[in-house]
Design a protein around this motif. Structure first.
Motif, PDB file in Angstrom:
ATOM      1  N   LEU A 167       0.825  -1.205   0.000  1.00 27.19           N
ATOM      2  CA  LEU A 167       0.000   0.000   0.000  1.00 27.19           C
ATOM      3  C   LEU A 167       0.862   1.260   0.000  1.00 27.19           C
ATOM      4  O   LEU A 167       0.603   2.206  -0.757  1.00 27.19           O
ATOM      5  N   VAL A 168       1.899   1.277   0.827  1.00 31.41           N
ATOM      6  CA  VAL A 168       2.771   2.448   0.879  1.00 31.41           C
ATOM      7  C   VAL A 168       3.493   2.640  -0.452  1.00 31.41           C
ATOM      8  O   VAL A 168       3.676   3.766  -0.919  1.00 31.41           O
ATOM      9  N   ASN A 169       3.904   1.543  -1.074  1.00 28.65           N
ATOM     10  CA  ASN A 169       4.533   1.656  -2.397  1.00 28.65           C
ATOM     11  C   ASN A 169       3.564   2.260  -3.412  1.00 28.65           C
ATOM     12  O   ASN A 169       3.959   3.072  -4.260  1.00 28.65           O
ATOM     13  N   ALA A 170       2.298   1.858  -3.328  1.00 27.74           N
ATOM     14  CA  ALA A 170       1.294   2.424  -4.242  1.00 27.74           C
ATOM     15  C   ALA A 170       1.105   3.908  -3.967  1.00 27.74           C
ATOM     16  O   ALA A 170       0.980   4.721  -4.905  1.00 27.74           O
ATOM     17  N   PHE A 171       1.073   4.293  -2.688  1.00 28.38           N
ATOM     18  CA  PHE A 171       0.960   5.707  -2.342  1.00 28.38           C
ATOM     19  C   PHE A 171       2.162   6.490  -2.879  1.00 28.38           C
ATOM     20  O   PHE A 171       2.022   7.613  -3.382  1.00 28.38           O
ATOM     21  N   ALA A 172       3.347   5.892  -2.755  1.00 24.18           N
ATOM     22  CA  ALA A 172       4.564   6.567  -3.208  1.00 24.18           C
ATOM     23  C   ALA A 172       4.544   6.760  -4.719  1.00 24.18           C
ATOM     24  O   ALA A 172       4.912   7.830  -5.229  1.00 24.18           O
ATOM     25  N   LYS A 173       4.126   5.739  -5.449  1.00 22.81           N
ATOM     26  CA  LYS A 173       4.064   5.854  -6.908  1.00 22.81           C
ATOM     27  C   LYS A 173       3.092   6.955  -7.319  1.00 22.81           C
ATOM     28  O   LYS A 173       3.380   7.769  -8.202  1.00 22.81           O
ATOM     29  N   ARG A 174       1.942   6.982  -6.646  1.00 23.77           N
ATOM     30  CA  ARG A 174       0.951   8.011  -6.962  1.00 23.77           C
ATOM     31  C   ARG A 174       1.488   9.404  -6.640  1.00 23.77           C
ATOM     32  O   ARG A 174       1.225  10.374  -7.349  1.00 23.77           O
ATOM     33  N   ALA A 175       2.237   9.487  -5.550  1.00 28.41           N
ATOM     34  CA  ALA A 175       2.800  10.778  -5.158  1.00 28.41           C
ATOM     35  C   ALA A 175       3.801  11.261  -6.206  1.00 28.41           C
ATOM     36  O   ALA A 175       3.846  12.449  -6.535  1.00 28.41           O
ATOM     37  N   VAL A 176       4.626  10.343  -6.717  1.00 26.31           N
ATOM     38  CA  VAL A 176       5.587  10.714  -7.751  1.00 26.31           C
ATOM     39  C   VAL A 176       4.862  11.129  -9.032  1.00 26.31           C
ATOM     40  O   VAL A 176       5.180  12.151  -9.649  1.00 26.31           O
ATOM     41  N   ASP A 177       3.869  10.339  -9.418  1.00 21.07           N
ATOM     42  CA  ASP A 177       3.131  10.632 -10.650  1.00 21.07           C
ATOM     43  C   ASP A 177       2.438  11.986 -10.588  1.00 21.07           C
ATOM     44  O   ASP A 177       2.383  12.714 -11.590  1.00 21.07           O
ATOM     45  N   GLY A 178       1.902  12.324  -9.419  1.00 23.15           N
ATOM     46  CA  GLY A 178       1.147  13.563  -9.297  1.00 23.15           C
ATOM     47  C   GLY A 178       1.864  14.682  -8.593  1.00 23.15           C
ATOM     48  O   GLY A 178       1.322  15.779  -8.450  1.00 23.15           O
TER      49      GLY A 178
END
Length: 274
Positions: free
Chosen positions: A88-99
């Protein structure tokens, strides 16, 4: 048919924990801080995603600990379900980078609740009576708080609707909202060890509950609006429907324990599988 009717509003109560924080303005989310050596605002354009991901993950983990109320939930999740937490944290991190944005701790909490419920929620149906009672008791207190604040928000909560007004209320009442989330997680954890085996509720159980609702003064329009999702004509006032929701939960809590636990258990199981 009886099962589907009676479960409708219970599921809405539990699901609203995850639905209530959907209405966030992305423009208000703070940016991830750029590395000191890189010009601010150009990091995403200049650095590969792989280079930014560790920075983003650290920023997300710091954000999870930002609010004292939510940090307890995430710490418990990390200990109980480390692989789920890491994913979940990895998914949050990816979204944070993308946006180039970090989300609020409340958004992360809402998504974590959904993920835990999706992957492990069926275990809550096997929790002991005390944990199931706590789970639904927090729903009752949330409904009562909403009723006092705004009957329209109370009705939105009954049907699991996400609104800006409900988010604003949630941010002002974060301890109660987090308590609801924690109660759900605690029921899952207890169910993993207690493994209580309950029989499904019977038609007789639901007939008894409907009779009790009528004895409490609810008319057919209120009962059908709550249990069938049927829109009465003319529409019921928000205050009346909100009161009906409170009567519903109070009446269910007053039913014999074995019957009540059967309905609670089935409600949680259906929610997890939906």
């Amino acid at each position: 048919m009886h099962i589907l009717r009676v479960l409708l509003v219970i599921i809405a109560f539990v699901a609203s924990v995850a639905l209530g924080w959907e209405m966030f303005d992305a423009a208000t989310r703070p940016e991830i801080a750029a590395a000191p050596s890189a010009p601010r605002g150009r990091v995403a354009a200049l650095a590969p995603v792989e280079d930014l991901r560790p920075v983003a993950r650290q920023a997300v983990e710091e954000r999870l600990q930002l609010a004292q109320e939510t940090s307890g939930f995430f710490n418990t999740m990390r200990r109980a379900f480390p692989q789920d937490f890491d994913r979940l944290v990895n998914a949050f991190a990816k979204r944070a980078v993308d946006g180039s944005k970090l989300d609020s701790p409340d958004i992360y909490l809402a998504e974590a609740v959904r993920e835990v419920r999706r992957t492990h929620g069926v275990l809550a149906a096997k929790a002991d009576g005390a944990h199931l009672e706590k789970l639904f008791e927090t729903q009752t207190r949330m409904l009562d708080a909403l009723a006092k604040a705004d009957p329209q928000m109370c009705v939105d909560f009954l049907y699991g609707k996400a609104t800006e007004q409900f988010y604003a209320f949630s941010s002002r009442n974060r301890p109660l909202v987090v308590e609801m989330a924690q109660a759900s997680l605690n029921a899952i954890l207890d169910g993993r060890t207690s493994r209580v085996d309950r029989s499904p509720p019977t038609d007789a159980d639901f007939r008894e509950l409907e009779s009790a609702l009528m004895e409490k003064g609810l008319g057919r329009p209120e009962i059908e609006a709550l249990l069938d999702g049927k829109a009465p004509e003319p529409p019921l006032p928000d205050a009346m429907l909100c009161r009906a929701g409170g009567v519903y939960l109070e009446t269910l809590r007053a039913m014999p324990e074995e019957m009540r636990m059967r309905i609670y258990g089935l409600a949680v199981e259906v929610l997890a599988r939906t």
